[in-house]
Write a protein that holds these residues in place. Structure first.
Motif, short mmCIF file in Angstrom:
data_model
loop_
_atom_site.label_atom_id
_atom_site.label_comp_id
_atom_site.label_asym_id
_atom_site.label_seq_id
_atom_site.Cartn_x
_atom_site.Cartn_y
_atom_site.Cartn_z
N MET A 1 21.21 85.68 -59.81
CA MET A 1 21.53 87.09 -59.60
C MET A 1 20.28 87.92 -59.81
O MET A 1 19.54 87.73 -60.77
N SER A 2 20.00 88.85 -58.92
CA SER A 2 18.82 89.70 -59.05
C SER A 2 19.01 90.70 -60.18
O SER A 2 20.13 91.04 -60.55
N ALA A 3 17.89 91.16 -60.72
CA ALA A 3 17.95 92.13 -61.82
C ALA A 3 18.55 93.44 -61.34
O ALA A 3 18.34 93.84 -60.18
N PRO A 4 19.33 94.13 -62.20
CA PRO A 4 19.91 95.40 -61.78
C PRO A 4 18.85 96.45 -61.51
O PRO A 4 17.80 96.48 -62.14
N GLU A 5 19.12 97.30 -60.54
CA GLU A 5 18.21 98.39 -60.23
C GLU A 5 18.14 99.35 -61.41
O GLU A 5 19.15 99.74 -61.98
N ARG A 6 16.93 99.71 -61.82
CA ARG A 6 16.76 100.64 -62.93
C ARG A 6 16.86 102.07 -62.43
O ARG A 6 16.13 102.50 -61.54
N ILE A 7 17.77 102.82 -63.00
CA ILE A 7 18.00 104.19 -62.58
C ILE A 7 17.17 105.11 -63.46
O ILE A 7 17.14 104.95 -64.68
N PRO A 8 16.43 106.06 -62.90
CA PRO A 8 15.64 106.98 -63.73
C PRO A 8 16.50 107.64 -64.78
O PRO A 8 17.53 108.23 -64.47
N PRO A 9 16.11 107.57 -66.09
CA PRO A 9 16.95 108.08 -67.16
C PRO A 9 17.34 109.54 -67.02
O PRO A 9 18.39 109.95 -67.49
N ARG A 10 16.52 110.37 -66.40
CA ARG A 10 16.82 111.80 -66.37
C ARG A 10 17.60 112.22 -65.12
O ARG A 10 17.89 113.39 -64.94
N SER A 11 17.86 111.28 -64.22
CA SER A 11 18.50 111.67 -62.96
C SER A 11 19.98 111.95 -63.17
O SER A 11 20.62 111.41 -64.05
N MET A 12 20.53 112.81 -62.31
CA MET A 12 21.97 113.08 -62.32
C MET A 12 22.73 111.80 -62.01
O MET A 12 23.84 111.60 -62.46
N THR A 13 22.11 110.92 -61.23
CA THR A 13 22.75 109.66 -60.89
C THR A 13 23.09 108.86 -62.13
O THR A 13 24.11 108.18 -62.19
N SER A 14 22.25 108.92 -63.15
CA SER A 14 22.48 108.15 -64.36
C SER A 14 23.81 108.51 -65.01
O SER A 14 24.61 107.63 -65.36
N ALA A 15 24.07 109.80 -65.19
CA ALA A 15 25.30 110.23 -65.84
C ALA A 15 26.52 109.84 -65.01
O ALA A 15 27.53 109.37 -65.55
N ARG A 16 26.44 110.00 -63.71
CA ARG A 16 27.57 109.65 -62.85
C ARG A 16 27.78 108.14 -62.83
O ARG A 16 28.91 107.65 -62.89
N LEU A 17 26.67 107.41 -62.76
CA LEU A 17 26.75 105.96 -62.76
C LEU A 17 27.39 105.46 -64.05
O LEU A 17 28.30 104.62 -64.04
#
Length: 273
Positions: A1-17
């Motif tokens: 399994m490939s490593a999970p994509e790292r989401i930028p900590p400050r992005s709005m995507t992080s909170a929604r994810l």
């Protein structure tokens, strides 16, 4: 399994994810005193690693109400965001495989990051370091425990004073790629009583930086009833704890200095690292 994509900590995507993604448990972090699970969270084609701490896995504490540690971790994140320093990884309260709990973005540590803590010989730290205190190192010997005179640590010391962090250990400091520094493990925070226990006493009694005074002034406004931060903290901590947080901010602004150990409570957590 490939490593999970790292989401930028400050992005709005992080909170929604973190809040809406599918949470999958991959393993347990055994060093943690409470149940802490290493997970991946997936949403809308994106995936990231995270830590999930279910309320059901919290050990009872004599000085904190049962089942409140996860919410305190989220409250610490909210205060960190309000400072603008973003010292705590994105953290949400959500349902998971073992019930409601805290879910926090996993931070990869930079192995070549600057040294933050050290044990040195002598009675005084070298330039660029701040003394914490003496520690036993075996065979009847002691050494001076020091932390770096680092502006990132100094910001964290101010945040800890505001949230009344009772457990700032060396292992809770995460130097991340790009020169960022994060603090984790904020379950024992926001107590009404003064419980500040930290390794970051190097600036005790020294004047706050101009930056810190500006941040605390902004926090004071954001903590007023009806203000954004106050609304976000409602439901995460009690009204009495919110009032105590306001009082700590006011006390810091009034003194204009970093707090000093009070004497009623051990000043340094154990173990310290």
């Amino acid at each position: 399994m490939s490593a999970p994509e790292r989401i930028p900590p400050r992005s709005m995507t992080s909170a929604r994810l973190l809040g809406e993604g599918e949470l999958t448990v991959r393993g347990r972090i055994r060093e943690a005193s409470n149940a802490a699970l290493y997970c991946t969270v997936s949403y809308d084609g994106q995936e990231a690693a995270c830590v999930y701490k279910p309320v059901a896995g919290e050990r009872p504490l004599w000085d904190f109400p049962d089942g409140t540690l996860a919410a305190r971790e989220v409250a610490a994140y909210e205060v960190s965001e309000a400072t603008g320093w973003q010292l705590v990884p994105p953290t949400v309260l959500r349902d998971g495989p073992y019930g409601e709990g805290m879910c926090q973005l996993w931070i990869d540590v930079e192995p070549e990051g600057a040294e933050l803590l050290a044990l040195v010989d002598g009675d005084e730290p070298e330039p660029g370091w701040k003394a914490i205190g003496f520690a036993e190192v075996g065979e009847g010997r002691t050494a001076l425990l020091v932390h770096a005179d680092d502006p990132r640590l100094r910001r964290l010391a101010v945040l800890d004073a505001v949230i009344n962090n009772a457990d700032r250990k060396g292992g809770h400091l995460l130097p991340a790629p790009g020169g960022r520094l994060y603090g984790i493990d904020h379950g024992v925070t926001f107590n009404v009583e003064n419980k500040l226990r930290t390794l970051l006493w190097g600036w005790a009694g020294e004047p706050l930086t101009e930056e810190a005074v500006e941040v605390l002034t902004r926090l004071r406004a954001e903590l007023k009833e009806g203000a954004t931060l106050a609304e976000r903290l409602t439901g995460l901590i009690t009204p009495a704890e919110l009032d105590a947080t306001r009082a700590r901010v006011e006390a810091l602004l009034t003194s204009g200095r970093h707090p000093e150990p009070g004497g009623e409570w051990p000043a340094i957590p154990w173990p310290p690292v």
